[in-house]
Design a protein around this motif. Structure first.
Motif: not given
Length: 395
Positions: A200-205
Protein backbone atom coordinates in the motif's frame (compact mmCIF):
# COMPACT_ATOMS: atom_id res chain seq x y z
CA UNK A 1 -20.83 13.91 -13.31
CA UNK A 2 -21.61 14.38 -17.01
CA UNK A 3 -23.06 10.88 -17.19
CA UNK A 4 -25.19 11.48 -14.09
CA UNK A 5 -26.48 14.83 -15.39
CA UNK A 6 -27.30 13.23 -18.74
CA UNK A 7 -29.16 10.35 -17.12
CA UNK A 8 -31.17 12.65 -14.84
CA UNK A 9 -31.76 15.18 -17.64
CA UNK A 10 -30.50 18.07 -15.48
CA UNK A 11 -28.11 20.95 -16.21
CA UNK A 12 -24.47 20.63 -15.18
CA UNK A 13 -22.41 23.65 -14.14
CA UNK A 14 -18.71 23.59 -15.04
CA UNK A 15 -17.01 22.25 -11.91
CA UNK A 16 -15.01 24.22 -9.38
CA UNK A 17 -11.70 22.70 -8.35
CA UNK A 18 -10.60 22.13 -4.76
CA UNK A 19 -8.10 24.78 -3.69
CA UNK A 20 -7.57 23.64 -0.10
CA UNK A 21 -5.16 20.78 -0.85
CA UNK A 22 -1.48 20.63 0.08
CA UNK A 23 -0.56 22.10 -3.31
CA UNK A 24 -2.77 25.21 -2.84
CA UNK A 25 -3.25 25.41 -6.61
CA UNK A 26 -5.47 28.37 -7.59
CA UNK A 27 -6.23 26.88 -11.04
CA UNK A 28 -9.82 26.87 -12.27
CA UNK A 29 -11.28 24.24 -14.60
CA UNK A 30 -10.88 26.57 -17.58
CA UNK A 31 -7.16 27.08 -16.76
CA UNK A 32 -6.57 23.37 -17.42
CA UNK A 33 -9.25 22.36 -19.93
CA UNK A 34 -10.65 23.96 -23.07
CA UNK A 35 -14.03 24.76 -21.54
CA UNK A 36 -15.68 25.85 -24.82
CA UNK A 37 -14.76 22.56 -26.48
CA UNK A 38 -15.99 20.68 -23.40
CA UNK A 39 -19.45 22.27 -23.43
CA UNK A 40 -19.85 22.31 -27.24
CA UNK A 41 -18.74 18.71 -27.83
CA UNK A 42 -21.31 17.39 -25.35
CA UNK A 43 -24.14 19.67 -26.46
CA UNK A 44 -26.10 16.77 -27.96
CA UNK A 45 -25.95 14.88 -24.65
CA UNK A 46 -26.22 17.31 -21.77
CA UNK A 47 -26.67 21.03 -21.11
CA UNK A 48 -23.49 22.41 -19.51
CA UNK A 49 -23.23 26.02 -18.37
CA UNK A 50 -20.12 27.92 -17.26
CA UNK A 51 -22.03 29.42 -14.34
CA UNK A 52 -25.47 29.47 -12.78
CA UNK A 53 -28.17 31.55 -14.50
CA UNK A 54 -28.69 34.96 -12.77
CA UNK A 55 -31.82 33.96 -10.82
CA UNK A 56 -30.23 30.81 -9.42
CA UNK A 57 -26.90 32.58 -8.90
CA UNK A 58 -28.65 34.98 -6.50
CA UNK A 59 -30.03 31.99 -4.57
CA UNK A 60 -26.53 30.54 -4.34
CA UNK A 61 -25.06 33.85 -3.13
CA UNK A 62 -27.69 33.90 -0.38
CA UNK A 63 -26.58 30.42 0.67
CA UNK A 64 -29.73 28.74 -0.65
CA UNK A 65 -27.83 25.74 -2.02
CA UNK A 66 -28.18 22.16 -0.87
CA UNK A 67 -24.63 20.80 -0.53
CA UNK A 68 -23.81 17.12 -0.05
CA UNK A 69 -21.34 14.34 -0.94
CA UNK A 70 -23.05 11.64 -3.03
CA UNK A 71 -22.51 8.07 -1.81
CA UNK A 72 -19.36 6.57 -3.35
CA UNK A 73 -19.61 3.89 -6.07
CA UNK A 74 -23.39 4.35 -6.40
CA UNK A 75 -25.57 2.72 -8.99
CA UNK A 76 -27.42 5.07 -11.35
CA UNK A 77 -30.70 4.20 -9.59
CA UNK A 78 -29.38 5.97 -6.46
CA UNK A 79 -29.24 9.22 -8.43
CA UNK A 80 -32.66 8.59 -9.97
CA UNK A 81 -34.39 7.75 -6.70
CA UNK A 82 -32.55 9.88 -4.14
CA UNK A 83 -30.72 12.74 -5.88
CA UNK A 84 -33.27 13.76 -8.53
CA UNK A 85 -36.00 14.48 -5.92
CA UNK A 86 -33.47 16.70 -4.07
CA UNK A 87 -32.72 18.64 -7.27
CA UNK A 88 -36.45 19.13 -7.91
CA UNK A 89 -36.93 20.32 -4.34
CA UNK A 90 -33.89 22.61 -3.96
CA UNK A 91 -33.36 23.64 -7.64
CA UNK A 92 -29.58 23.57 -7.06
CA UNK A 93 -27.65 20.66 -5.56
CA UNK A 94 -23.93 21.11 -4.99
CA UNK A 95 -21.83 17.94 -4.87
CA UNK A 96 -18.81 18.64 -2.66
CA UNK A 97 -17.22 15.28 -3.55
CA UNK A 98 -17.23 14.08 -7.14
CA UNK A 99 -14.58 11.36 -7.46
CA UNK A 100 -15.59 7.67 -7.51
CA UNK A 101 -19.28 8.52 -7.07
CA UNK A 102 -20.49 6.15 -9.80
CA UNK A 103 -20.18 2.36 -9.78
CA UNK A 104 -17.52 0.67 -11.91
CA UNK A 105 -19.89 -2.02 -13.14
CA UNK A 106 -23.54 -2.84 -13.66
CA UNK A 107 -24.37 0.42 -15.44
CA UNK A 108 -26.20 0.84 -18.78
CA UNK A 109 -23.79 0.56 -21.72
CA UNK A 110 -24.67 4.07 -22.97
CA UNK A 111 -23.59 5.52 -19.59
CA UNK A 112 -20.23 3.74 -19.75
CA UNK A 113 -19.67 4.89 -23.34
CA UNK A 114 -20.54 8.47 -22.39
CA UNK A 115 -17.94 8.37 -19.59
CA UNK A 116 -15.37 7.43 -22.23
CA UNK A 117 -16.54 10.12 -24.62
CA UNK A 118 -16.11 12.74 -21.90
CA UNK A 119 -12.63 11.53 -20.97
CA UNK A 120 -11.18 10.93 -24.41
CA UNK A 121 -12.96 13.49 -26.60
CA UNK A 122 -14.65 16.24 -24.57
CA UNK A 123 -11.84 16.88 -22.09
CA UNK A 124 -9.05 18.61 -23.99
CA UNK A 125 -6.31 20.66 -22.36
CA UNK A 126 -5.98 24.38 -23.07
CA UNK A 127 -4.00 25.36 -26.17
CA UNK A 128 -1.12 26.60 -23.96
CA UNK A 129 -0.81 23.24 -22.20
CA UNK A 130 -1.27 21.28 -25.45
CA UNK A 131 1.43 23.32 -27.22
CA UNK A 132 3.96 22.92 -24.41
CA UNK A 133 3.14 19.21 -24.00
CA UNK A 134 3.72 18.61 -27.70
CA UNK A 135 7.06 20.43 -27.46
CA UNK A 136 8.23 18.17 -24.60
CA UNK A 137 7.17 15.08 -26.58
CA UNK A 138 9.04 16.36 -29.68
CA UNK A 139 12.25 16.90 -27.68
CA UNK A 140 12.02 13.40 -26.19
CA UNK A 141 11.24 11.76 -29.54
CA UNK A 142 14.28 13.42 -31.16
CA UNK A 143 16.44 11.50 -28.68
CA UNK A 144 14.80 8.11 -29.19
CA UNK A 145 12.40 5.94 -27.15
CA UNK A 146 11.30 7.12 -23.73
CA UNK A 147 9.72 5.61 -20.65
CA UNK A 148 7.51 7.65 -18.33
CA UNK A 149 7.91 6.88 -14.66
CA UNK A 150 5.03 8.19 -12.56
CA UNK A 151 7.17 8.36 -9.43
CA UNK A 152 4.78 9.16 -6.60
CA UNK A 153 7.39 10.13 -4.05
CA UNK A 154 6.35 13.67 -3.23
CA UNK A 155 6.05 15.01 0.31
CA UNK A 156 2.25 15.11 0.39
CA UNK A 157 1.96 11.54 -0.89
CA UNK A 158 4.29 10.20 1.81
CA UNK A 159 2.68 12.24 4.58
CA UNK A 160 -0.82 11.19 3.56
CA UNK A 161 0.05 7.51 3.16
CA UNK A 162 2.34 7.33 6.19
CA UNK A 163 5.00 5.59 4.11
CA UNK A 164 8.47 6.43 5.41
CA UNK A 165 10.59 3.45 4.27
CA UNK A 166 14.09 4.72 3.45
CA UNK A 167 13.52 8.09 5.14
CA UNK A 168 15.68 9.45 7.96
CA UNK A 169 14.19 9.75 11.47
CA UNK A 170 13.93 13.52 10.97
CA UNK A 171 12.11 13.09 7.65
CA UNK A 172 9.68 10.55 9.15
CA UNK A 173 8.90 13.00 11.96
CA UNK A 174 8.39 15.83 9.48
CA UNK A 175 5.97 13.71 7.42
CA UNK A 176 4.04 12.70 10.55
CA UNK A 177 3.71 16.35 11.64
CA UNK A 178 2.37 17.23 8.22
CA UNK A 179 -0.20 14.42 8.34
CA UNK A 180 -1.52 15.66 11.68
CA UNK A 181 -1.63 19.24 10.37
CA UNK A 182 -4.16 18.39 7.64
CA UNK A 183 -7.55 17.65 9.26
CA UNK A 184 -9.10 16.16 6.10
CA UNK A 185 -6.52 13.35 6.12
CA UNK A 186 -8.46 11.04 8.43
CA UNK A 187 -5.86 8.32 9.10
CA UNK A 188 -3.25 9.58 11.59
CA UNK A 189 -1.58 6.59 13.31
CA UNK A 190 0.06 4.52 10.57
CA UNK A 191 2.50 1.62 10.74
CA UNK A 192 4.70 2.34 7.74
CA UNK A 193 6.40 -1.07 7.47
CA UNK A 194 3.13 -2.97 7.80
CA UNK A 195 1.55 -0.80 5.12
CA UNK A 196 4.55 -1.32 2.84
CA UNK A 197 4.40 -5.13 3.24
CA UNK A 198 0.70 -4.98 2.26
CA UNK A 199 1.70 -3.25 -0.99
CA UNK A 200 0.00 0.00 0.00
CA UNK A 201 3.04 2.29 -0.28
CA UNK A 202 4.49 3.90 -3.39
CA UNK A 203 7.81 2.33 -4.34
CA UNK A 204 10.84 4.36 -3.30
CA UNK A 205 13.22 5.66 -6.02
CA UNK A 206 15.77 3.04 -4.87
CA UNK A 207 13.23 0.21 -5.12
CA UNK A 208 12.12 1.50 -8.51
CA UNK A 209 15.69 1.41 -9.84
CA UNK A 210 15.95 -2.26 -8.82
CA UNK A 211 12.64 -3.14 -10.49
CA UNK A 212 13.50 -1.41 -13.78
CA UNK A 213 16.77 -3.33 -13.82
CA UNK A 214 15.02 -6.62 -13.03
CA UNK A 215 12.61 -6.01 -15.94
CA UNK A 216 15.63 -5.56 -18.25
CA UNK A 217 14.72 -1.97 -19.10
CA UNK A 218 17.55 -0.61 -21.29
CA UNK A 219 19.73 1.60 -19.08
CA UNK A 220 20.19 4.05 -21.98
CA UNK A 221 16.46 4.72 -22.44
CA UNK A 222 15.21 8.20 -21.52
CA UNK A 223 13.32 8.02 -18.23
CA UNK A 224 10.92 10.95 -17.91
CA UNK A 225 9.86 11.59 -14.31
CA UNK A 226 6.16 12.52 -14.22
CA UNK A 227 5.86 13.89 -10.70
CA UNK A 228 6.23 16.90 -8.47
CA UNK A 229 9.34 17.50 -6.36
CA UNK A 230 10.79 14.18 -5.14
CA UNK A 231 11.07 14.08 -1.34
CA UNK A 232 14.72 13.91 -0.31
CA UNK A 233 15.86 15.39 -3.63
CA UNK A 234 19.13 14.29 -5.24
CA UNK A 235 20.02 11.99 -2.31
CA UNK A 236 16.92 9.84 -2.89
CA UNK A 237 17.22 10.00 -6.69
CA UNK A 238 20.91 8.96 -6.72
CA UNK A 239 20.34 5.20 -7.15
CA UNK A 240 17.86 5.74 -9.99
CA UNK A 241 20.06 8.33 -11.74
CA UNK A 242 23.11 6.07 -11.44
CA UNK A 243 21.24 3.10 -12.92
CA UNK A 244 19.54 5.20 -15.62
CA UNK A 245 21.74 8.17 -16.61
CA UNK A 246 19.13 9.62 -19.00
CA UNK A 247 16.65 10.60 -16.29
CA UNK A 248 14.85 13.78 -17.37
CA UNK A 249 12.06 16.05 -16.14
CA UNK A 250 10.06 18.79 -17.81
CA UNK A 251 12.11 21.33 -15.83
CA UNK A 252 15.26 20.03 -17.59
CA UNK A 253 13.76 19.84 -21.09
CA UNK A 254 12.13 23.28 -21.00
CA UNK A 255 13.56 26.64 -20.06
CA UNK A 256 12.36 28.61 -17.01
CA UNK A 257 10.54 31.04 -19.31
CA UNK A 258 8.52 28.17 -20.81
CA UNK A 259 7.38 26.90 -17.41
CA UNK A 260 7.03 30.29 -15.75
CA UNK A 261 3.31 30.46 -16.48
CA UNK A 262 2.76 27.04 -14.90
CA UNK A 263 4.85 27.43 -11.75
CA UNK A 264 2.81 27.05 -8.55
CA UNK A 265 0.01 25.52 -10.60
CA UNK A 266 0.50 21.84 -9.88
CA UNK A 267 -2.62 20.73 -11.79
CA UNK A 268 -1.39 22.41 -14.96
CA UNK A 269 2.06 20.86 -14.49
CA UNK A 270 0.33 17.48 -14.01
CA UNK A 271 -1.54 18.07 -17.28
CA UNK A 272 1.82 18.34 -19.08
CA UNK A 273 2.91 15.08 -17.43
CA UNK A 274 -0.38 13.47 -18.48
CA UNK A 275 0.22 14.35 -22.15
CA UNK A 276 3.78 12.97 -22.06
CA UNK A 277 2.58 9.84 -20.22
CA UNK A 278 0.06 9.09 -22.99
CA UNK A 279 2.71 9.34 -25.70
CA UNK A 280 5.48 7.34 -24.02
CA UNK A 281 6.74 4.00 -25.29
CA UNK A 282 6.29 2.57 -21.78
CA UNK A 283 4.37 3.95 -18.80
CA UNK A 284 5.16 2.71 -15.29
CA UNK A 285 3.38 4.11 -12.22
CA UNK A 286 4.96 3.37 -8.84
CA UNK A 287 1.60 3.85 -7.09
CA UNK A 288 -2.00 3.40 -8.24
CA UNK A 289 -3.39 6.88 -7.67
CA UNK A 290 -6.09 8.55 -9.78
CA UNK A 291 -3.75 9.89 -12.46
CA UNK A 292 -1.96 6.56 -12.86
CA UNK A 293 -5.26 4.73 -13.28
CA UNK A 294 -6.70 7.20 -15.79
CA UNK A 295 -3.49 7.21 -17.86
CA UNK A 296 -3.57 3.40 -17.87
CA UNK A 297 -7.14 3.38 -19.20
CA UNK A 298 -6.42 6.10 -21.76
CA UNK A 299 -3.42 4.16 -23.07
CA UNK A 300 -5.63 1.07 -23.43
CA UNK A 301 -8.08 3.22 -25.42
CA UNK A 302 -5.23 4.39 -27.69
CA UNK A 303 -4.45 0.79 -28.68
CA UNK A 304 -3.30 -1.05 -25.55
CA UNK A 305 -0.01 0.84 -25.30
CA UNK A 306 2.52 -0.76 -22.95
CA UNK A 307 1.72 0.06 -19.34
CA UNK A 308 3.39 -1.93 -16.58
CA UNK A 309 1.23 -2.04 -13.45
CA UNK A 310 3.46 -3.11 -10.60
CA UNK A 311 2.41 -5.73 -8.04
CA UNK A 312 3.86 -3.81 -5.10
CA UNK A 313 2.93 -6.38 -2.43
CA UNK A 314 4.92 -9.10 -4.14
CA UNK A 315 7.69 -6.73 -5.20
CA UNK A 316 8.56 -5.49 -1.72
CA UNK A 317 8.80 -9.11 -0.58
CA UNK A 318 11.17 -9.92 -3.45
CA UNK A 319 13.18 -6.71 -2.91
CA UNK A 320 13.66 -7.49 0.79
CA UNK A 321 14.78 -11.05 -0.05
CA UNK A 322 17.24 -9.70 -2.61
CA UNK A 323 18.58 -7.01 -0.26
CA UNK A 324 19.11 -9.44 2.62
CA UNK A 325 20.91 -11.93 0.37
CA UNK A 326 18.39 -14.77 0.40
CA UNK A 327 17.61 -14.25 -3.31
CA UNK A 328 20.23 -13.86 -6.03
CA UNK A 329 19.91 -11.32 -8.86
CA UNK A 330 19.00 -13.86 -11.55
CA UNK A 331 16.21 -15.40 -9.46
CA UNK A 332 15.05 -11.94 -8.38
CA UNK A 333 14.91 -10.73 -11.98
CA UNK A 334 13.14 -13.89 -13.19
CA UNK A 335 10.49 -13.58 -10.45
CA UNK A 336 9.87 -9.90 -11.22
CA UNK A 337 9.48 -10.62 -14.96
CA UNK A 338 7.20 -13.63 -14.38
CA UNK A 339 5.00 -11.61 -12.01
CA UNK A 340 4.48 -8.87 -14.61
CA UNK A 341 4.16 -10.93 -17.79
CA UNK A 342 0.38 -10.35 -17.72
CA UNK A 343 0.54 -6.81 -16.29
CA UNK A 344 1.65 -4.96 -19.43
CA UNK A 345 -1.59 -3.24 -20.42
CA UNK A 346 -2.86 -5.99 -22.69
CA UNK A 347 -6.62 -6.66 -22.98
CA UNK A 348 -8.10 -8.02 -19.75
CA UNK A 349 -11.52 -7.96 -18.12
CA UNK A 350 -12.14 -5.77 -15.11
CA UNK A 351 -12.15 -7.72 -11.88
CA UNK A 352 -15.58 -7.37 -10.21
CA UNK A 353 -15.78 -7.77 -6.44
CA UNK A 354 -19.43 -7.43 -5.34
CA UNK A 355 -19.91 -5.16 -2.28
CA UNK A 356 -16.22 -4.15 -2.33
CA UNK A 357 -15.99 -1.64 -5.20
CA UNK A 358 -12.88 0.08 -3.79
CA UNK A 359 -10.95 -3.18 -4.15
CA UNK A 360 -12.09 -4.08 -7.66
CA UNK A 361 -10.70 -2.74 -10.92
CA UNK A 362 -11.47 0.94 -11.51
CA UNK A 363 -13.63 1.69 -14.56
CA UNK A 364 -11.26 4.41 -15.80
CA UNK A 365 -8.22 2.09 -15.58
CA UNK A 366 -9.86 -0.39 -17.95
CA UNK A 367 -12.93 1.03 -19.73
CA UNK A 368 -13.54 -2.28 -21.50
CA UNK A 369 -16.95 -1.23 -22.85
CA UNK A 370 -15.19 1.35 -25.04
CA UNK A 371 -12.22 -0.71 -26.19
CA UNK A 372 -11.76 -2.61 -29.42
CA UNK A 373 -12.54 -6.27 -28.79
CA UNK A 374 -9.30 -8.28 -29.07
CA UNK A 375 -8.92 -11.14 -31.53
CA UNK A 376 -7.05 -13.20 -28.96
CA UNK A 377 -8.65 -14.60 -25.78
CA UNK A 378 -8.76 -12.36 -22.74
CA UNK A 379 -5.85 -12.58 -20.33
CA UNK A 380 -6.71 -14.64 -17.27
CA UNK A 381 -6.29 -12.80 -13.97
CA UNK A 382 -5.54 -14.73 -10.82
CA UNK A 383 -5.94 -13.25 -7.35
CA UNK A 384 -3.30 -13.74 -4.62
CA UNK A 385 -5.38 -16.52 -3.09
CA UNK A 386 -5.37 -18.41 -6.39
CA UNK A 387 -8.96 -17.56 -7.36
CA UNK A 388 -9.41 -17.15 -11.11
CA UNK A 389 -10.82 -13.68 -11.69
CA UNK A 390 -11.04 -13.68 -15.49
CA UNK A 391 -14.26 -12.59 -17.12
CA UNK A 392 -15.82 -13.62 -20.41
CA UNK A 393 -16.06 -10.88 -23.08
CA UNK A 394 -19.24 -8.85 -23.39
CA UNK A 395 -21.66 -10.12 -25.99
Amino acid sequence: MVAIARYLNVTLIVPELDKSSFWADPSEFQDIFDVDHFTASLRDEVRILKELPPRLKRRAELGMVYSMPPVSWSDISYYQNQILPLIKKHKIVHFNRTDARLANNGLPLEIQKLRCRVNYAALRFTSEIEELGRRVIRILRQNGPFLVLHLRYEMDMLAFSGCTHGCTIEEAEELTRMRYAYPWWKEKVINSELKRKDGLCPLTPEETALILGALDIDRNIQVYIAAGEIYGGKRRMAALSDAYPNVVRKEILLGPSDLGYFQNHSSQMAALDYMVSLESDVFIPTYDGNMAKVVEGHRRYLGFKKTITLDRKLLVELIDQYNNGTLGWDDFSSSVKATHANRMGRPTRRVVIPDRPKEEDYFYANPQECLQQPDKPWTSLVHHDGTNLSRTPLA
